[in-house]
Write a protein that holds these residues in place. Structure first.
Motif, PDB file in Angstrom:
ATOM      1  N   GLU A 144      45.197  55.518  44.563  1.00 28.66           N
ATOM      2  CA  GLU A 144      44.913  55.157  45.957  1.00 28.66           C
ATOM      3  C   GLU A 144      45.170  53.674  46.189  1.00 28.66           C
ATOM      4  OE1 GLU A 144      40.884  55.171  47.233  1.00 28.66           O
ATOM      5  OE2 GLU A 144      41.456  54.845  49.312  1.00 28.66           O
ATOM      6  N   GLU A 145      44.643  52.849  45.290  1.00 24.46           N
ATOM      7  CA  GLU A 145      44.823  51.413  45.446  1.00 24.46           C
ATOM      8  C   GLU A 145      46.281  51.028  45.383  1.00 24.46           C
ATOM      9  OE1 GLU A 145      42.373  49.668  42.506  1.00 24.46           O
ATOM     10  OE2 GLU A 145      40.562  49.846  43.722  1.00 24.46           O
ATOM     11  N   LYS A 146      46.985  51.762  44.519  1.00 20.35           N
ATOM     12  CA  LYS A 146      48.394  51.454  44.372  1.00 20.35           C
ATOM     13  C   LYS A 146      49.153  51.837  45.644  1.00 20.35           C
ATOM     14  CE  LYS A 146      52.065  52.175  41.106  1.00 20.35           C
ATOM     15  NZ  LYS A 146      52.546  52.788  39.896  1.00 20.35           N
ATOM     16  N   ASN A 147      48.891  53.029  46.140  1.00 20.20           N
ATOM     17  CA  ASN A 147      49.595  53.492  47.332  1.00 20.20           C
ATOM     18  C   ASN A 147      49.226  52.693  48.573  1.00 20.20           C
ATOM     19  OD1 ASN A 147      51.088  55.360  46.027  1.00 20.20           O
ATOM     20  ND2 ASN A 147      49.728  57.074  46.442  1.00 20.20           N
ATOM     21  N   ASN A 148      47.958  52.320  48.673  1.00 20.76           N
ATOM     22  CA  ASN A 148      47.504  51.523  49.818  1.00 20.76           C
ATOM     23  C   ASN A 148      47.957  50.091  49.738  1.00 20.76           C
ATOM     24  OD1 ASN A 148      46.098  53.343  51.207  1.00 20.76           O
ATOM     25  ND2 ASN A 148      44.100  52.843  50.395  1.00 20.76           N
ATOM     26  N   ARG A 149      48.407  49.707  48.573  1.00 19.31           N
ATOM     27  CA  ARG A 149      48.740  48.311  48.297  1.00 19.31           C
ATOM     28  C   ARG A 149      47.512  47.424  48.369  1.00 19.31           C
ATOM     29  NH1 ARG A 149      54.507  49.160  48.728  1.00 19.31           N
ATOM     30  NH2 ARG A 149      54.349  51.278  47.996  1.00 19.31           N
ATOM     31  N   ILE A 150      46.331  48.038  48.321  1.00 20.23           N
ATOM     32  CA  ILE A 150      45.121  47.222  48.254  1.00 20.23           C
ATOM     33  C   ILE A 150      45.220  46.344  47.022  1.00 20.23           C
ATOM     34  CG2 ILE A 150      42.621  47.248  47.929  1.00 20.23           C
ATOM     35  CD1 ILE A 150      42.594  50.011  49.163  1.00 20.23           C
ATOM     36  N   VAL A 151      45.909  46.902  46.047  1.00 22.25           N
ATOM     37  CA  VAL A 151      45.973  46.209  44.774  1.00 22.25           C
ATOM     38  C   VAL A 151      46.575  44.813  44.929  1.00 22.25           C
ATOM     39  CG1 VAL A 151      48.192  47.217  44.147  1.00 22.25           C
ATOM     40  CG2 VAL A 151      46.625  46.509  42.377  1.00 22.25           C
ATOM     41  N   GLU A 152      47.485  44.658  45.884  1.00 22.87           N
ATOM     42  CA  GLU A 152      48.079  43.329  46.073  1.00 22.87           C
ATOM     43  C   GLU A 152      47.030  42.325  46.515  1.00 22.87           C
ATOM     44  OE1 GLU A 152      51.614  43.031  48.350  1.00 22.87           O
ATOM     45  OE2 GLU A 152      52.594  44.677  47.299  1.00 22.87           O
ATOM     46  N   VAL A 153      46.144  42.790  47.402  1.00 23.01           N
ATOM     47  CA  VAL A 153      45.080  41.896  47.849  1.00 23.01           C
ATOM     48  C   VAL A 153      44.130  41.612  46.691  1.00 23.01           C
ATOM     49  CG1 VAL A 153      43.251  41.554  49.522  1.00 23.01           C
ATOM     50  CG2 VAL A 153      45.256  42.889  50.147  1.00 23.01           C
ATOM     51  N   LEU A 154      43.828  42.674  45.933  1.00 23.05           N
ATOM     52  CA  LEU A 154      42.919  42.508  44.798  1.00 23.05           C
ATOM     53  C   LEU A 154      43.487  41.494  43.805  1.00 23.05           C
ATOM     54  CD1 LEU A 154      41.913  46.215  44.159  1.00 23.05           C
ATOM     55  CD2 LEU A 154      40.569  44.458  45.283  1.00 23.05           C
ATOM     56  N   ILE A 155      44.777  41.653  43.524  1.00 20.89           N
ATOM     57  CA  ILE A 155      45.407  40.770  42.549  1.00 20.89           C
ATOM     58  C   ILE A 155      45.450  39.334  43.081  1.00 20.89           C
ATOM     59  CG2 ILE A 155      47.545  40.330  41.272  1.00 20.89           C
ATOM     60  CD1 ILE A 155      45.970  42.802  40.427  1.00 20.89           C
ATOM     61  N   SER A 156      45.492  39.189  44.410  1.00 18.83           N
ATOM     62  CA  SER A 156      45.517  37.831  44.944  1.00 18.83           C
ATOM     63  C   SER A 156      44.133  37.196  44.878  1.00 18.83           C
ATOM     64  CB  SER A 156      46.043  37.828  46.382  1.00 18.83           C
ATOM     65  OG  SER A 156      45.051  38.304  47.253  1.00 18.83           O
ATOM     66  N   SER A 157      43.122  37.991  44.537  1.00 20.57           N
ATOM     67  CA  SER A 157      41.770  37.437  44.434  1.00 20.57           C
ATOM     68  C   SER A 157      41.274  37.388  42.994  1.00 20.57           C
ATOM     69  CB  SER A 157      40.787  38.286  45.239  1.00 20.57           C
ATOM     70  OG  SER A 157      41.277  38.528  46.522  1.00 20.57           O
ATOM     71  N   THR A 158      41.783  38.301  42.187  1.00 16.25           N
ATOM     72  CA  THR A 158      41.333  38.337  40.796  1.00 16.25           C
ATOM     73  C   THR A 158      42.490  38.859  39.951  1.00 16.25           C
ATOM     74  OG1 THR A 158      39.698  39.242  39.297  1.00 16.25           O
ATOM     75  CG2 THR A 158      40.382  40.661  41.091  1.00 16.25           C
ATOM     76  N   ASN A 159      42.280  38.975  38.643  1.00 13.44           N
ATOM     77  CA  ASN A 159      43.404  39.428  37.825  1.00 13.44           C
ATOM     78  C   ASN A 159      43.268  40.909  37.461  1.00 13.44           C
ATOM     79  OD1 ASN A 159      41.426  39.441  35.908  1.00 13.44           O
ATOM     80  ND2 ASN A 159      42.053  37.522  34.984  1.00 13.44           N
ATOM     81  N   THR A 160      44.350  41.437  36.910  1.00 10.83           N
ATOM     82  CA  THR A 160      44.367  42.870  36.618  1.00 10.83           C
ATOM     83  C   THR A 160      43.363  43.252  35.538  1.00 10.83           C
ATOM     84  OG1 THR A 160      46.325  42.319  35.361  1.00 10.83           O
ATOM     85  CG2 THR A 160      46.648  43.601  37.337  1.00 10.83           C
ATOM     86  N   GLN A 161      43.150  42.351  34.586  1.00  9.23           N
ATOM     87  CA  GLN A 161      42.171  42.630  33.525  1.00  9.23           C
ATOM     88  C   GLN A 161      40.804  42.921  34.129  1.00  9.23           C
ATOM     89  OE1 GLN A 161      42.135  41.766  29.894  1.00  9.23           O
ATOM     90  NE2 GLN A 161      44.344  41.971  29.853  1.00  9.23           N
ATOM     91  N   THR A 162      40.380  42.004  35.009  1.00  6.50           N
ATOM     92  CA  THR A 162      39.073  42.153  35.648  1.00  6.50           C
ATOM     93  C   THR A 162      39.017  43.458  36.425  1.00  6.50           C
ATOM     94  OG1 THR A 162      39.105  39.779  35.899  1.00  6.50           O
ATOM     95  CG2 THR A 162      37.416  40.961  37.113  1.00  6.50           C
ATOM     96  N   LEU A 163      40.088  43.722  37.137  1.00  5.64           N
ATOM     97  CA  LEU A 163      40.171  44.933  37.934  1.00  5.64           C
ATOM     98  C   LEU A 163      40.060  46.172  37.052  1.00  5.64           C
ATOM     99  CD1 LEU A 163      40.725  45.953  40.779  1.00  5.64           C
ATOM    100  CD2 LEU A 163      43.154  45.874  40.274  1.00  5.64           C
ATOM    101  N   PHE A 164      40.821  46.162  35.969  1.00  8.43           N
ATOM    102  CA  PHE A 164      40.893  47.287  35.042  1.00  8.43           C
ATOM    103  C   PHE A 164      39.519  47.568  34.408  1.00  8.43           C
ATOM    104  CE2 PHE A 164      41.850  48.647  30.595  1.00  8.43           C
ATOM    105  CZ  PHE A 164      42.533  49.807  30.866  1.00  8.43           C
ATOM    106  N   TYR A 165      38.928  46.520  33.833  1.00  4.50           N
ATOM    107  CA  TYR A 165      37.635  46.724  33.174  1.00  4.50           C
ATOM    108  C   TYR A 165      36.524  46.971  34.188  1.00  4.50           C
ATOM    109  CZ  TYR A 165      39.845  45.390  28.804  1.00  4.50           C
ATOM    110  OH  TYR A 165      40.660  45.365  27.711  1.00  4.50           O
ATOM    111  N   GLY A 166      36.592  46.276  35.318  1.00  6.85           N
ATOM    112  CA  GLY A 166      35.577  46.462  36.350  1.00  6.85           C
ATOM    113  C   GLY A 166      35.534  47.892  36.829  1.00  6.85           C
ATOM    114  N   LYS A 167      36.703  48.434  37.027  1.00  2.00           N
ATOM    115  CA  LYS A 167      36.830  49.814  37.493  1.00  2.00           C
ATOM    116  C   LYS A 167      36.233  50.784  36.477  1.00  2.00           C
ATOM    117  CE  LYS A 167      40.386  51.794  40.120  1.00  2.00           C
ATOM    118  NZ  LYS A 167      39.625  51.480  41.315  1.00  2.00           N
ATOM    119  N   ILE A 168      36.671  50.629  35.238  1.00  5.45           N
ATOM    120  CA  ILE A 168      36.229  51.572  34.207  1.00  5.45           C
ATOM    121  C   ILE A 168      34.721  51.478  34.007  1.00  5.45           C
ATOM    122  CG2 ILE A 168      36.359  52.054  31.736  1.00  5.45           C
ATOM    123  CD1 ILE A 168      39.310  51.424  31.875  1.00  5.45           C
ATOM    124  N   ILE A 169      34.216  50.252  33.982  1.00  2.29           N
ATOM    125  CA  ILE A 169      32.772  50.086  33.753  1.00  2.29           C
ATOM    126  C   ILE A 169      31.992  50.615  34.952  1.00  2.29           C
ATOM    127  CG2 ILE A 169      30.917  48.400  33.439  1.00  2.29           C
ATOM    128  CD1 ILE A 169      32.976  46.692  31.871  1.00  2.29           C
TER     129      ILE A 169
END
Lengths: 484, 303
Positions: free
Chosen positions: A284-309
């Motif tokens: 969903e995040e990928k298709n919505n491109r929300i991920v671009e906004v997320l990446i502009s605020s934090t890094n993928t590592q944080t996103l990845f671990y934050g999501k899983i946790i």
């Protein structure tokens, strides 16, 4: 810490979902059904049996109805059997029944004779003699047919009579005790339900008991001796033990197996469900491109671990709620849950369930999030996710072997294989406790490989989640790993 | 301290052997607005993604306030991606809270600033609605708010006007100008040049990944475009293109832009028009970015 923002959001988003609330409540209800139903069914399913006794012998009914023995009274209460006398004794009926019994006896005798003659026939060499014997057999068979037919007629006559009586009156069955019960040692039972073996067995043993003590009383006339004989001829209870390799347990092996399969199914489906949830979230995040906004605020590592946790904590919340509900209900002895079930849920089993849930969840959620980041649509994701599902299924199949031979090398090695550990090691633990060394080894191995997978996954995730449009090849995914 | 808010040096990005962006450089002074212009597929979004570190350039350097991109710079950046997207299940307030906190804001600040912005964008009444219940325009506005709520020093807006109605385009334009007054540096891409030329300090035009033109707006106009005779008319104007001293004609049916070889011929031309056309209004205007761009792109193709 930005990771907390992600964790909190992912956690809240799931916990607030209607489906989460429904699953959290509904699953224990279904589990409850699974546990209580068998006990409940046997309790509710046993309706009171009013058994009308037609006693032509006059020896039995009195003792069946007015029983003074406490044990017997308790037994009858448990089985919900109630006897009552029916003054339905008339001469005509008695004659019919006697005739019926007489026919049965003579049919039996004829059968015996035919058998004996046949034996002689086999031994006879002379042809003439043989023909003579064959003639005799024919005659006997003719007689047998006749008698059988007559018996059949009376049979249906009796059936008809008692069918009407059983249906019209509020009576479960008619127990006919013939005049010469002592000789024929046979009672007749007319009922709509004749396959209730517990009741059938109980009645026949009761009648036999009464009969034997009555006869003894008549012959010996000494109550003391009768009592001794009564005591000596008490029934023998048949209690079963299933012996297994490893540890022995009393007859509960099948329910232990059922329980471990049951727990395994929950483990499997929860890990699966949350893994898929992560995968869909990433897509969903990928298709919505929300991920671009997320990446502009934090890094993928944080996103990845934050999501899983975050999602993992939601899953853990659900499992803990289930355990709490389970503990409350299983703790109540008054609910009458089978001992083999309550006995299965030791704190140790619950502990291991949690441990393997957490390990399994992290392992598979990493894999699922990699899939989510590598694809663009749900359909593509299903394609990639299918092998993951098989990976989790294999232990379930091996699991059947576990119950039979929990310590064969193939099972031991398979349970040490990190991807199988969460399900298979848990199953081994629940069926027969493996050595602590093996358990710890499996946990260490699977934590180590989960960490490796997470490291790998974060790398693939970083590149994959920003790749739109085309499905990546394995070669490309390997290339992503090399990016710094 | 570097006075450039953003500087790009020789950025190159290749996709499947095709250069989407080729040796692209720019310098953007603090407090200025730069318009990154170009047709669809010119490489605008790729450039912006490289600025945002979403894509790693094959070669070249990106510097933000004199430093390479890092986690720390993220909090002072506001990025509006070309394709908009928000979490469908979150409410407006939750959305602001989530993205605000990701930028390191406190909840109280998010609430007060968020409410102000929501009022400005006419979204305050819907603050507890889920995103999936909002109209597309409302979601766009909300996304714009999430981009500026943390009061970034550098705003990077990819096609900020797309998907908005004229009223909201005005609104976004006003906000951009307001931000400029506050000293925020802004770079935005668009293919709608009419809007761009009203607000930018300088422009860069890009086509096929190559920079075709750059400079301050007035310089660009002076350098690359001639003044234009703009008339509103009725009648059949096909003959105008064939007249002497006319370089180029853009006929819109009842409006016409005539580019002359030199402005000194304007009276001569007008005389030839009178009698053949009914002229409703007449003006001499600066060339539009649009016409400069079209001219420039065609020049390139000829070369």
């Amino acid at each position: 810490m930005k990771i907390w923002v992600i964790i909190k959001k992912e956690y809240k988003q799931i916990v607030k979902k209607k489906s989460f609330v429904i699953a959290t409540i509904l699953t224990p209800v279904l589990m409850g059904g699974f546990f209580f139903l068998p006990t409940l069914l046997t309790k509710v399913g046993r309706e009171t049996k009013n058994i009308a006794i037609v006693d032509y012998s006059g020896m039995i009914s009195e003792k069946l109805i007015n029983n003074k023995d406490r044990d017997v009274q308790l037994e009858e209460k448990k089985l919900k059997i109630e006897f009552k006398n029916v003054s339905d004794v008339n001469n005509n009926q008695n004659k019919i029944i006697n005739h019926f019994i007489g026919l049965e006896i003579s049919i039996n005798n004829i059968k015996k004779e035919i058998h004996e003659i046949s034996e002689i026939y086999k031994k006879t060499k002379d042809k003439n003699d043989k023909r003579l014997i064959l003639d005799r057999i024919k005659k006997k068979k003719l007689l047998l047919n006749e008698k059988t037919k007559e018996l059949g007629n009376i049979d249906s006559l009796l059936m008809q009579e008692y069918r009407d009586k059983v249906i019209k009156k509020d009576i479960s069955g008619f127990l006919i005790i013939p005049e010469k019960i002592a000789e024929v040692r046979k009672v007749y039972y007319f009922s709509l339900n004749i396959s209730d073996f517990t009741t059938n067995k109980y009645i026949s043993s009761r009648v036999a008991k009464i009969l034997s003590s009555t006869i003894l009383m008549e012959k010996i006339k000494d109550p003391e001796i009768v009592k001794i004989v009564d005591e000596a001829t008490r029934n023998v209870v048949f209690s079963t033990f299933a012996v297994k390799e490893g540890k022995d347990s009393e007859s509960s092996s099948s329910s232990a197996y059922m329980m471990s399969v049951f727990m395994l199914t929950i483990l499997f489906s929860v890990i699966m469900a949350y893994g898929q949830l992560i995968m869909r979230g990433v897509i969903e995040e990928k298709n919505n491109r929300i991920v671009e906004v997320l990446i502009s605020s934090t890094n993928t590592q944080t996103l990845f671990y934050g999501k899983i946790i975050g999602i993992g904590l939601a899953g853990l919340t659900q499992v803990l709620i289930w355990i709490a509900i389970g503990a409350v209900f299983l703790g109540k002895a008054s609910l009458g849950i089978d001992k083999s079930i309550t006995g299965f849920f030791t704190p140790l089993i619950v502990f291991y369930f949690l441990v393997f849930f957490i390990i399994g969840y992290f392992m598979y959620s990493v894999l699922f999030s990699i899939v989510g980041a590598s694809v663009n649509t749900d359909q593509e994701a299903q394609q990639f996710a299918a092998p993951l599902t098989y990976l989790m299924f294999i232990p379930l199949i091996i699991g059947f072997m576990v119950t039979q031979n929990p310590n064969t090398p193939i099972v031991v090695y398979a349970s040490l294989f990190p991807l199988f550990t969460p399900t298979l090691m848990f199953m081994r633990i629940s069926v027969t406790m493996p050595s602590l060394f093996q358990i710890i080894l499996s946990i260490v191995l699977s934590i180590a490989s989960t960490m490796f997978l997470a490291w790998l996954g974060a790398k693939i995730f970083r590149t994959g989640i920003l790749m739109y449009g085309k499905k990546p090849s394995i070669k490309e995914i390997i290339k992503w790993l090399k990016y710094k | 301290m570097d006075e450039n808010a953003l500087s790009l040096e020789n950025l190159v990005k290749e996709f499947d052997g095709k250069k989407a962006v080729n040796k692209f450089s720019l310098k953007l002074k603090k407090g200025e607005i730069l318009g990154l212009l170009g047709p669809n597929g010119a490489g605008k979004t790729t450039t912006i993604r490289m600025i945002m570190n979403i894509m790693v350039p094959d070669s070249g350097k990106v510097q933000i306030f004199g430093k390479p991109f890092s986690e720390k710079t993220k909090d002072i950046l506001g990025y509006l991606p070309e394709e908009r997207g928000l979490y469908r299940k979150l409410t407006i307030i939750e959305t602001l809270e989530f993205f605000g906190k990701l930028k390191g804001m406190k909840k109280s600040v998010i609430d007060s600033r968020g409410m102000k912005l929501l009022k400005k964008f006419d979204l305050a009444d819907h603050k507890d609605k889920k995103i999936e219940e909002l109209s597309k325009g409302m979601a766009q506005k909300l996304q714009f708010i999430t981009t500026i709520i943390h009061e970034p020093d550098l705003l990077i807006l990819d096609e900020p006007f797309s998907g908005l109605d004229p009223i909201n385009i005005e609104l976004v334009k006003d906000i951009i100008l307001e931000k400029k007054k506050e000293g925020v540096t802004i770079i935005f891409s668009t293919h709608l040049m009419d809007y761009a030329e009203k607000i930018v300090d300088s422009v860069i035009m890009i086509n096929n990944g190559i920079k075709v033109l750059e400079g301050r707006l007035d310089e660009v106009r002076a350098k690359f475009g001639n003044k234009i005779l703009h008339l509103n008319y009725s009648g059949d104007a096909d003959f105008v293109a064939d007249l002497e001293n006319v370089k180029k004609v853009r006929d819109y049916g009842n409006e016409m832009e005539i580019e002359l070889i030199d402005m000194k011929y304007k009276d001569k031309i007008l005389k030839q028009l009178i009698g053949k056309l009914s002229v409703n209004s007449l003006s001499i205007t600066e060339p539009s970015l649009n016409s400069i761009f079209i001219g420039k792109v065609k020049d390139n193709e000829v070369k």
